[in-house]
Design a protein around this motif. Structure first.
Motif, PDB file in Angstrom:
ATOM      1  N   UNK A 355       0.867  -1.189   0.000  1.00  0.00           N
ATOM      2  CA  UNK A 355       0.000   0.000   0.000  1.00  0.00           C
ATOM      3  C   UNK A 355       0.898   1.232   0.000  1.00  0.00           C
ATOM      4  N   UNK A 356       0.546   2.302  -0.729  1.00  0.00           N
ATOM      5  CA  UNK A 356       1.418   3.482  -0.782  1.00  0.00           C
ATOM      6  C   UNK A 356       1.618   4.175   0.561  1.00  0.00           C
ATOM      7  N   UNK A 357       0.743   3.907   1.543  1.00  0.00           N
ATOM      8  CA  UNK A 357       0.905   4.516   2.864  1.00  0.00           C
ATOM      9  C   UNK A 357       1.476   3.547   3.896  1.00  0.00           C
ATOM     10  N   UNK A 358       1.863   2.346   3.457  1.00  0.00           N
ATOM     11  CA  UNK A 358       2.416   1.387   4.416  1.00  0.00           C
ATOM     12  C   UNK A 358       3.730   1.896   4.992  1.00  0.00           C
ATOM     13  N   UNK A 359       3.912   1.717   6.297  1.00  0.00           N
ATOM     14  CA  UNK A 359       5.172   2.047   6.965  1.00  0.00           C
ATOM     15  C   UNK A 359       5.392   1.017   8.061  1.00  0.00           C
ATOM     16  N   UNK A 360       6.507   0.343   8.049  1.00  0.00           N
ATOM     17  CA  UNK A 360       6.830  -0.694   9.021  1.00  0.00           C
ATOM     18  C   UNK A 360       6.747  -0.128  10.434  1.00  0.00           C
ATOM     19  N   UNK A 361       5.949  -0.724  11.320  1.00  0.00           N
ATOM     20  CA  UNK A 361       5.828  -0.193  12.687  1.00  0.00           C
ATOM     21  C   UNK A 361       7.122  -0.372  13.479  1.00  0.00           C
ATOM     22  N   UNK A 362       7.641   0.707  14.025  1.00  0.00           N
ATOM     23  CA  UNK A 362       8.895   0.635  14.781  1.00  0.00           C
ATOM     24  C   UNK A 362       8.779  -0.258  16.012  1.00  0.00           C
ATOM     25  N   UNK A 363       7.560  -0.411  16.551  1.00  0.00           N
ATOM     26  CA  UNK A 363       7.367  -1.246  17.736  1.00  0.00           C
ATOM     27  C   UNK A 363       7.660  -2.716  17.463  1.00  0.00           C
ATOM     28  N   UNK A 364       7.751  -3.103  16.189  1.00  0.00           N
ATOM     29  CA  UNK A 364       8.058  -4.489  15.841  1.00  0.00           C
ATOM     30  C   UNK A 364       9.544  -4.806  15.943  1.00  0.00           C
ATOM     31  N   UNK A 365      10.381  -3.797  15.980  1.00  0.00           N
ATOM     32  CA  UNK A 365      11.818  -4.033  15.905  1.00  0.00           C
ATOM     33  C   UNK A 365      12.348  -4.809  17.104  1.00  0.00           C
ATOM     34  N   UNK A 366      12.013  -4.387  18.299  1.00  0.00           N
ATOM     35  CA  UNK A 366      12.550  -5.051  19.490  1.00  0.00           C
ATOM     36  C   UNK A 366      12.122  -6.506  19.595  1.00  0.00           C
ATOM     37  N   UNK A 367      10.832  -6.860  19.390  1.00  0.00           N
ATOM     38  CA  UNK A 367      10.486  -8.291  19.425  1.00  0.00           C
ATOM     39  C   UNK A 367      11.254  -9.116  18.404  1.00  0.00           C
ATOM     40  N   UNK A 368      11.446  -8.575  17.206  1.00  0.00           N
ATOM     41  CA  UNK A 368      12.184  -9.305  16.185  1.00  0.00           C
ATOM     42  C   UNK A 368      13.642  -9.507  16.566  1.00  0.00           C
ATOM     43  N   UNK A 369      14.272  -8.454  17.063  1.00  0.00           N
ATOM     44  CA  UNK A 369      15.678  -8.553  17.481  1.00  0.00           C
ATOM     45  C   UNK A 369      15.812  -9.511  18.655  1.00  0.00           C
ATOM     46  N   UNK A 370      14.912  -9.412  19.629  1.00  0.00           N
ATOM     47  CA  UNK A 370      14.960 -10.293  20.801  1.00  0.00           C
ATOM     48  C   UNK A 370      14.844 -11.758  20.396  1.00  0.00           C
ATOM     49  N   UNK A 371      13.918 -12.045  19.483  1.00  0.00           N
ATOM     50  CA  UNK A 371      13.717 -13.433  19.059  1.00  0.00           C
ATOM     51  C   UNK A 371      14.937 -13.957  18.325  1.00  0.00           C
ATOM     52  N   UNK A 372      15.485 -13.174  17.408  1.00  0.00           N
ATOM     53  CA  UNK A 372      16.658 -13.625  16.670  1.00  0.00           C
ATOM     54  C   UNK A 372      17.865 -13.802  17.603  1.00  0.00           C
ATOM     55  N   UNK A 373      18.007 -12.913  18.594  1.00  0.00           N
ATOM     56  CA  UNK A 373      19.131 -13.073  19.515  1.00  0.00           C
ATOM     57  C   UNK A 373      18.980 -14.354  20.332  1.00  0.00           C
ATOM     58  N   UNK A 374      17.769 -14.662  20.746  1.00  0.00           N
ATOM     59  CA  UNK A 374      17.560 -15.893  21.504  1.00  0.00           C
ATOM     60  C   UNK A 374      17.890 -17.122  20.642  1.00  0.00           C
ATOM     61  N   UNK A 375      17.611 -17.065  19.347  1.00  0.00           N
ATOM     62  CA  UNK A 375      17.971 -18.174  18.468  1.00  0.00           C
ATOM     63  C   UNK A 375      19.478 -18.301  18.327  1.00  0.00           C
ATOM     64  N   UNK A 376      20.187 -17.168  18.296  1.00  0.00           N
ATOM     65  CA  UNK A 376      21.663 -17.228  18.299  1.00  0.00           C
ATOM     66  C   UNK A 376      22.148 -17.926  19.539  1.00  0.00           C
ATOM     67  N   UNK A 377      21.665 -17.524  20.706  1.00  0.00           N
ATOM     68  CA  UNK A 377      22.132 -18.104  21.967  1.00  0.00           C
ATOM     69  C   UNK A 377      21.742 -19.573  22.074  1.00  0.00           C
ATOM     70  N   UNK A 378      20.593 -19.933  21.513  1.00  0.00           N
ATOM     71  CA  UNK A 378      20.145 -21.322  21.555  1.00  0.00           C
ATOM     72  C   UNK A 378      21.146 -22.255  20.872  1.00  0.00           C
ATOM     73  N   UNK A 379      21.604 -21.849  19.709  1.00  0.00           N
ATOM     74  CA  UNK A 379      22.491 -22.695  18.925  1.00  0.00           C
ATOM     75  C   UNK A 379      23.971 -22.434  19.193  1.00  0.00           C
ATOM     76  N   UNK A 380      24.315 -21.211  19.625  1.00  0.00           N
ATOM     77  CA  UNK A 380      25.716 -20.812  19.626  1.00  0.00           C
ATOM     78  C   UNK A 380      26.203 -20.244  20.955  1.00  0.00           C
ATOM     79  N   UNK A 381      25.343 -20.067  21.927  1.00  0.00           N
ATOM     80  CA  UNK A 381      25.755 -19.566  23.232  1.00  0.00           C
ATOM     81  C   UNK A 381      26.240 -18.134  23.201  1.00  0.00           C
ATOM     82  N   UNK A 382      26.847 -17.698  24.291  1.00  0.00           N
ATOM     83  CA  UNK A 382      27.369 -16.338  24.426  1.00  0.00           C
ATOM     84  C   UNK A 382      28.842 -16.387  24.757  1.00  0.00           C
ATOM     85  N   UNK A 383      29.594 -15.461  24.193  1.00  0.00           N
ATOM     86  CA  UNK A 383      31.038 -15.430  24.445  1.00  0.00           C
ATOM     87  C   UNK A 383      31.321 -15.017  25.883  1.00  0.00           C
TER      88      UNK A 383
END
Length: 383
Positions: A355-383
């Motif tokens: 849609x020409x007025x679509x704009x990605x909601x900024x409130x989605x950023x933190x949940x996405x980053x949190x989930x991806x970071x947890x997947x990193x730690x799940x498979x690869x741990x923390x230094x």
């Protein structure tokens, strides 16, 4: 001078990407900027020119372990933006109306966290692929001579989903998004005077039979493989000239299935139908395909990992009963390891994708980053 990357928050990152979008295959400046930001974040190495302008930042641990990849898309759409926001597109008739700016900002927010807390084992790969909107980018990355440098054991991606609760994660094992492809049929007859149509070969009737036949095809194929669709999108007969009987016609349709094997069967049936009808009226025929997407199939173990990390984050979770009808070229990448694509709700009142007025909601950023970071730690741990 632009602020240093590590001092920017993900919202500022998204706004800067949103304001300067680039079309599929033209993502030169975006790719250059991301490579510079990944370097500032301390990526161990950066791989460029993947499938065109694709960029991958690798964060490597000292200890061996799995390679986990996260993917975002570089490209925008040929749409004139109408959203009244301070960060609206500076490029005429080009906009991030699919939310790829938000997907990139999610991975870049993850890069900031990896900079401060890298994985303990293996390699985390942040892939920014080109040309998703045309269906060419992921395949180009996989077929790149440099893909072996980043080939994943596990791979994840997200796509925002307007109309669903903000931050709600939706998952499904097996088919997650449909295969699709654009069909173009060109019929070539002989143009003649409208007063003597018998002296030429007018493709009008064959064009109509092909349109009707394509629409009926899904009912003529077995439906045990899920969704089968044909959407007629365009038809043209000759030119506007009342003194002529036309000699050319063109038909376009989008084919869509939940299964790649069924797509092959549907495509073969569509081509056979068009050829039979063209031959019936002694017409020449040309057939082309464009925007070819294969289905995205989620690996059950990757989906289970997402479920468990979503639960740990106390995010809402929805199990899909059927694949999304839309297509995503992530299927090429998901097939390279244990992969899964998830959707993240962007709000019931959010404008729809493209849609020409679509704009990605900024409130989605933190949940996405949190989930991806947890997947990193799940498979690869923390230094």
């Amino acid at each position: 001078m632009e602020d240093r990357f590590m001092s920017l928050d993900p919202t500022e990152i998204r706004h800067r990407l949103h304001a300067e979008p680039e079309l599929s295959g033209q993502e030169v400046a975006t790719a250059r900027r991301i490579a510079e930001w990944l370097e500032e974040a301390g990526a161990t190495r950066i791989v460029t020119s993947l499938g065109g302008h694709g960029v991958a930042g690798i964060f490597a641990a000292e200890c061996p372990g799995p390679r986990v990849m996260f993917r975002a898309e570089l490209d925008a759409l040929p749409i004139g933006e109408t959203a009244e926001v301070a960060w609206r597109s500076k490029c005429e008739h080009v906009a991030h109306s699919c939310g790829h700016d938000g997907h990139m900002a999610t991975l870049l927010g993850l890069a900031q966290r990896l900079s401060k807390n890298p994985p303990a084992y293996g390699e985390t790969v942040l892939l920014f692929q080109p040309s998703e909107e045309t269906g060419r980018g992921a395949r180009g990355v996989v077929e790149s001579s440099r893909f072996e440098e980043i080939a994943p054991d596990h791979i994840f991606a997200l796509h925002n989903l307007p109309g669903e609760p903000l931050g709600e994660v939706s998952v499904r094992s097996g088919a997650f998004t449909c295969a699709s492809r654009g069909l173009i049929v060109r019929l070539n007859g002989v143009c003649t005077h409208a007063a003597h149509p018998e002296q030429g070969r007018n493709p009008a009737l064959a064009m109509c039979r092909i349109l009707q036949g394509l629409k009926r095809l899904p009912q003529q194929l077995p439906d045990d493989q899920g969704l089968v669709m044909v959407t007629l999108i365009h038809a043209r007969l000759g030119e506007v000239a009342f003194g002529t009987s036309p000699g050319q016609a063109e038909v376009m349709a989008t084919l869509r299935t939940e299964d790649d094997a069924m797509m092959r069967a549907l495509a073969e049936a569509a081509v056979s139908l068009a050829r039979v009808e063209a031959e019936e009226d002694d017409l020449g025929i040309e057939i082309d395909w464009c925007d070819v997407f294969q289905a995205t199939h989620n690996h059950p173990r990757a989906v289970e990992a997402i479920r468990e990390e979503v639960e740990a984050l106390a995010l809402p979770l929805r199990e899909l009963s059927a694949a999304h009808r839309w297509s995503e070229d992530f299927g090429w990448l998901a097939a390279q390891g244990e992969g899964a694509l998830l959707t993240l709700g962007s709000g019931e009142q959010c404008h729809p994708l493209h849609h020409p007025s679509y704009d990605f909601p900024d409130a989605m950023l933190t949940p996405g980053i949190d989930l991806f970071e947890r997947l990193v730690r799940r498979y690869q741990g923390s230094a």
